[in-house]
Design a protein around this motif. Structure first.
Motif, PDB file in Angstrom:
ATOM      1  N   TYR A 259       0.822  -1.209   0.000  1.00 49.08           N
ATOM      2  CA  TYR A 259       0.000   0.000   0.000  1.00 49.08           C
ATOM      3  C   TYR A 259       0.856   1.259   0.000  1.00 49.08           C
ATOM      4  O   TYR A 259       0.486   2.270  -0.610  1.00 49.08           O
ATOM      5  CB  TYR A 259      -0.936   0.004   1.215  1.00 49.08           C
ATOM      6  CG  TYR A 259      -2.087   0.953   1.052  1.00 49.08           C
ATOM      7  CD1 TYR A 259      -3.223   0.596   0.332  1.00 49.08           C
ATOM      8  CD2 TYR A 259      -2.040   2.231   1.611  1.00 49.08           C
ATOM      9  CE1 TYR A 259      -4.276   1.474   0.162  1.00 49.08           C
ATOM     10  CE2 TYR A 259      -3.088   3.115   1.450  1.00 49.08           C
ATOM     11  CZ  TYR A 259      -4.200   2.731   0.725  1.00 49.08           C
ATOM     12  OH  TYR A 259      -5.234   3.617   0.554  1.00 49.08           O
TER      13      TYR A 259
ATOM     14  N   GLN B  78      -4.450  -9.102   0.707  1.00 47.19           N
ATOM     15  CA  GLN B  78      -3.799  -7.814   0.442  1.00 47.19           C
ATOM     16  C   GLN B  78      -4.032  -7.377  -0.998  1.00 47.19           C
ATOM     17  O   GLN B  78      -4.222  -6.187  -1.260  1.00 47.19           O
ATOM     18  CB  GLN B  78      -2.302  -7.885   0.738  1.00 47.19           C
ATOM     19  CG  GLN B  78      -1.623  -6.517   0.659  1.00 47.19           C
ATOM     20  CD  GLN B  78      -0.178  -6.541   1.141  1.00 47.19           C
ATOM     21  OE1 GLN B  78       0.274  -7.516   1.732  1.00 47.19           O
ATOM     22  NE2 GLN B  78       0.536  -5.471   0.878  1.00 47.19           N
TER      23      GLN B  78
ATOM     24  N   THR C 294      -6.693  -7.889  -2.727  1.00 48.94           N
ATOM     25  CA  THR C 294      -8.046  -7.358  -2.759  1.00 48.94           C
ATOM     26  C   THR C 294      -8.082  -5.905  -2.291  1.00 48.94           C
ATOM     27  O   THR C 294      -8.744  -5.056  -2.901  1.00 48.94           O
ATOM     28  CB  THR C 294      -8.974  -8.212  -1.866  1.00 48.94           C
ATOM     29  OG1 THR C 294      -8.972  -9.555  -2.343  1.00 48.94           O
ATOM     30  CG2 THR C 294     -10.395  -7.667  -1.890  1.00 48.94           C
ATOM     31  N   GLU C 295      -7.342  -5.601  -1.234  1.00 43.55           N
ATOM     32  CA  GLU C 295      -7.309  -4.228  -0.714  1.00 43.55           C
ATOM     33  C   GLU C 295      -6.624  -3.285  -1.705  1.00 43.55           C
ATOM     34  O   GLU C 295      -7.066  -2.140  -1.898  1.00 43.55           O
ATOM     35  CB  GLU C 295      -6.588  -4.194   0.633  1.00 43.55           C
ATOM     36  CG  GLU C 295      -7.322  -4.921   1.740  1.00 43.55           C
ATOM     37  CD  GLU C 295      -8.743  -4.399   1.923  1.00 43.55           C
ATOM     38  OE1 GLU C 295      -8.902  -3.164   2.029  1.00 43.55           O
ATOM     39  OE2 GLU C 295      -9.682  -5.217   1.946  1.00 43.55           O
TER      40      GLU C 295
ATOM     41  N   LYS D  67      -8.914  -2.450  -4.625  1.00 44.10           N
ATOM     42  CA  LYS D  67      -9.935  -1.472  -4.251  1.00 44.10           C
ATOM     43  C   LYS D  67      -9.402  -0.041  -4.305  1.00 44.10           C
ATOM     44  O   LYS D  67     -10.151   0.894  -4.591  1.00 44.10           O
ATOM     45  CB  LYS D  67     -10.447  -1.768  -2.840  1.00 44.10           C
ATOM     46  CG  LYS D  67     -11.302  -3.007  -2.717  1.00 44.10           C
ATOM     47  CD  LYS D  67     -11.715  -3.226  -1.272  1.00 44.10           C
ATOM     48  CE  LYS D  67     -12.566  -4.484  -1.115  1.00 44.10           C
ATOM     49  NZ  LYS D  67     -12.908  -4.739   0.321  1.00 44.10           N
ATOM     50  N   ALA D  68      -8.113   0.116  -4.030  1.00 47.92           N
ATOM     51  CA  ALA D  68      -7.524   1.455  -3.931  1.00 47.92           C
ATOM     52  C   ALA D  68      -6.887   1.959  -5.220  1.00 47.92           C
ATOM     53  O   ALA D  68      -6.531   3.133  -5.319  1.00 47.92           O
ATOM     54  CB  ALA D  68      -6.473   1.462  -2.814  1.00 47.92           C
TER      55      ALA D  68
ATOM     56  N   THR E 137     -11.008 -10.844  -7.482  1.00 49.17           N
ATOM     57  CA  THR E 137     -10.760  -9.613  -6.721  1.00 49.17           C
ATOM     58  C   THR E 137     -11.224  -8.386  -7.496  1.00 49.17           C
ATOM     59  O   THR E 137     -11.285  -7.289  -6.946  1.00 49.17           O
ATOM     60  CB  THR E 137      -9.266  -9.441  -6.395  1.00 49.17           C
ATOM     61  OG1 THR E 137      -8.527  -9.262  -7.628  1.00 49.17           O
ATOM     62  CG2 THR E 137      -8.708 -10.635  -5.636  1.00 49.17           C
TER      63      THR E 137
END
Length: 213
Positions: free
Chosen positions: A116, A152, A154-155, A158-159, A181
């Protein structure tokens, strides 16, 4: 004019698995005929700049009459020399800002991210797509980061703010959860390179991707 950028099945060529330049060329021919939508020539330290130029030139000829883009990993000089469709850079390569200035506005630029923190620093206005990974442990990239796993991924999906492809240890047996995902596509190396039947390996991947979607 740019070729279309379809990340559905992105082939990353490995000269060792493919058994040299001729092997990469033949692999690309069969893979594209059976569904690969983008091709990247990934650099290896064992290859000289002259050999990479020869490989890139040969691959450009294979793909010239198709809509499948050729992207060169890291070596912007070689991408410019053969008029490739774009480049892919990693976190330790030239900064995206420099790569964009060198390659121009009419070429694709991809950037690798694995967490991230790196995602937050992406210059979204300069990149066309991201490569996220490795998703699973992979033996084909010696300096790969630790596998991040599906949660991770998947997150990060999303971003993201641009099309994205997942890479690292992905094959027919585990791609369904990757595709689900919401990511645009998968990148593979050993799932195609070095396989006994390139056509079947590619068509099996495409079929599985469609089923997952």
């Amino acid at each position: 004019m740019k070729k279309q950028l379809d990340l559905t099945l992105y082939l990353v060529l490995d000269p060792v698995l493919c058994d040299g330049i001729n092997g990469m060329v033949n692999t690309t021919k069969f893979a594209v005929e059976n569904g690969v939508t983008a091709v990247q020539l990934r650099s290896e330290q064992e290859y000289s700049g002259r050999n990479w130029y020869k490989a890139a030139q040969a691959l450009k000829e294979v793909l010239i009459d198709t809509q499948v883009p050729l992207l060169i990993n890291d070596h912007i000089d070689i991408a410019l020399a053969v008029d490739a469709d774009g480049v892919h850079v990693g976190q330790s390569d030239l900064p995206v800002e420099v790569a964009r200035r060198l390659i121009g506005e009419d070429k694709w630029i991809g950037l690798s991210v694995s967490n991230y923190s790196q995602l937050e620093r992406v210059p979204w206005q300069l990149v066309d797509y991201l490569g996220i990974g490795p998703i699973y442990p992979t033996p084909t990239k010696k300096d790969a980061a630790e596998a991040i796993g599906i949660a991770q991924l998947t997150e990060l999906v999303k971003a993201k703010q641009c099309p994205t492809v997942a890479i690292g240890g992905i094959g027919v047996n585990n791609l369904t959860e990757v595709i689900q995902t919401g990511i645009e596509g998968i990148a593979v190396v050993s799932a195609i390179c070095g396989q006994g039947d390139i056509a079947k390996a590619t068509s099996d991947l495409i079929r599985k991707i469609r089923q997952a979607r």
